[in-house]
Design a protein around this motif. Structure first.
Motif, PDB file in Angstrom:
ATOM      1  N   UNK A 288      -2.843  -3.622   4.977  1.00 65.09           N
ATOM      2  CA  UNK A 288      -2.387  -3.979   6.215  1.00 65.09           C
ATOM      3  C   UNK A 288      -2.269  -2.927   7.020  1.00 65.09           C
ATOM      4  N   UNK A 289      -1.914  -2.840   8.266  1.00 60.04           N
ATOM      5  CA  UNK A 289      -2.080  -1.763   9.079  1.00 60.04           C
ATOM      6  C   UNK A 289      -0.725  -0.941   8.902  1.00 60.04           C
ATOM      7  N   UNK A 290      -0.120  -0.596   7.941  1.00 57.31           N
ATOM      8  CA  UNK A 290       0.821   0.033   7.761  1.00 57.31           C
ATOM      9  C   UNK A 290       0.697   0.928   6.481  1.00 57.31           C
ATOM     10  N   UNK A 291       1.175   2.334   6.775  1.00 59.03           N
ATOM     11  CA  UNK A 291       1.321   3.180   5.773  1.00 59.03           C
ATOM     12  C   UNK A 291       1.952   2.818   4.368  1.00 59.03           C
ATOM     13  N   UNK A 292       1.268   3.159   3.222  1.00 55.58           N
ATOM     14  CA  UNK A 292       2.016   2.817   1.948  1.00 55.58           C
ATOM     15  C   UNK A 292       2.157   1.617   1.651  1.00 55.58           C
ATOM     16  N   UNK A 293       1.227   0.645   1.902  1.00 52.22           N
ATOM     17  CA  UNK A 293       1.151  -0.695   1.832  1.00 52.22           C
ATOM     18  C   UNK A 293       0.963  -1.086   0.276  1.00 52.22           C
ATOM     19  N   UNK A 294       2.032  -1.800  -0.489  1.00 50.06           N
ATOM     20  CA  UNK A 294       1.840  -1.893  -1.726  1.00 50.06           C
ATOM     21  C   UNK A 294       0.628  -2.875  -2.284  1.00 50.06           C
ATOM     22  N   UNK A 295       0.292  -3.571  -1.340  1.00 49.40           N
ATOM     23  CA  UNK A 295      -0.862  -4.418  -1.763  1.00 49.40           C
ATOM     24  C   UNK A 295      -2.279  -3.817  -1.325  1.00 49.40           C
ATOM     25  N   UNK A 296      -2.325  -2.525  -0.879  1.00 51.86           N
ATOM     26  CA  UNK A 296      -3.501  -1.902  -0.623  1.00 51.86           C
ATOM     27  C   UNK A 296      -4.301  -1.788  -2.014  1.00 51.86           C
ATOM     28  N   UNK A 297      -5.763  -2.188  -1.742  1.00 52.70           N
ATOM     29  CA  UNK A 297      -6.641  -2.168  -2.746  1.00 52.70           C
ATOM     30  C   UNK A 297      -8.211  -1.463  -2.225  1.00 52.70           C
ATOM     31  N   UNK A 298      -8.865  -1.282  -3.325  1.00 46.38           N
ATOM     32  CA  UNK A 298     -10.270  -0.455  -2.841  1.00 46.38           C
ATOM     33  C   UNK A 298     -11.212  -1.540  -3.768  1.00 46.38           C
ATOM     34  N   UNK A 299     -12.190  -1.483  -2.868  1.00 49.41           N
ATOM     35  CA  UNK A 299     -13.280  -2.565  -2.909  1.00 49.41           C
ATOM     36  C   UNK A 299     -14.553  -1.899  -2.834  1.00 49.41           C
ATOM     37  N   UNK A 300     -15.594  -2.201  -3.988  1.00 52.99           N
ATOM     38  CA  UNK A 300     -16.936  -1.766  -4.080  1.00 52.99           C
ATOM     39  C   UNK A 300     -17.800  -2.715  -4.086  1.00 52.99           C
ATOM     40  N   UNK A 301     -18.692  -3.119  -2.986  1.00 50.96           N
ATOM     41  CA  UNK A 301     -19.542  -4.149  -2.839  1.00 50.96           C
ATOM     42  C   UNK A 301     -20.838  -3.643  -2.998  1.00 50.96           C
ATOM     43  N   UNK A 302     -21.824  -3.987  -4.084  1.00 52.11           N
ATOM     44  CA  UNK A 302     -23.132  -3.680  -4.272  1.00 52.11           C
ATOM     45  C   UNK A 302     -24.047  -4.697  -3.917  1.00 52.11           C
TER      46      UNK A 302
END
Length: 162
Positions: free
Chosen positions: A96-110
């Motif tokens: 989300x557009x907030x710092x320290x979002x607990x739902x933050x995730x990383x994605x790699x698309x190949x």
């Protein structure tokens, strides 16, 4: 148009892995992921739209947008690009557009070239298994991602038909 549509959620991990084989050349598929205009046409589940606030598709660049649900709820999003390697891979952090979002995730698309088709593999990695499971349960995360890829396929079909 899809020949393969898979989603895997390892029981003991923090990942969601999605794979899709689409009948479109890799350069066209990659372009649909990196074009501000194309992303605005397909990003998000069925019925959702997005308003792009800023877009810098480059390593360390940022993309800010608001996702609008069919029932009028707005979801601010921030994507920070970790790597953009044309036409092979895009890695990014989404929150989300907030710092320290607990739902933050990383994605790699190949994007794997298969001649007149492209295999898209998406690996979403969450901070914890619980965070991953929360996104799956609260936002129907797997189905939402599949619907977004369905919408991508529709755009690819139109692009190839032109």
């Amino acid at each position: 148009m899809a020949e393969r549509r898979e989603a895997v959620v390892p029981h003991d991990g923090r990942e969601i892995i999605l794979s899709r084989l689409v009948r479109a050349p890799r350069n066209i598929v990659f372009s649909a992921w990196t074009s501000r205009e194309k992303l605005a046409e397909w990003w998000g589940p069925k019925g959702y739209t997005i308003t792009i606030e800023s877009f810098n598709m480059a390593t360390a660049g940022e993309w800010k947008f608001v996702m609008h649900s069919p029932d009028g709820v707005n979801y601010p999003n921030r994507v920070v690009f970790i790597e953009v390697l044309e036409p092979e891979r895009i890695s990014f952090s989404q929150s989300s557009d907030t710092d320290n979002d607990p739902d933050q995730f990383n994605t790699t698309v190949t994007f794997e070239d298969q001649g007149d088709s492209t295999c898209i593999d998406m690996r979403l990695i969450f901070k914890t298994t619980e965070a991953r499971d929360h996104v799956i349960a609260s936002y129907d995360g797997i189905e939402a991602a599949q619907q977004s890829l369905d919408r991508l396929e529709e755009i690819l079909f139109k692009t190839i038909a032109e």
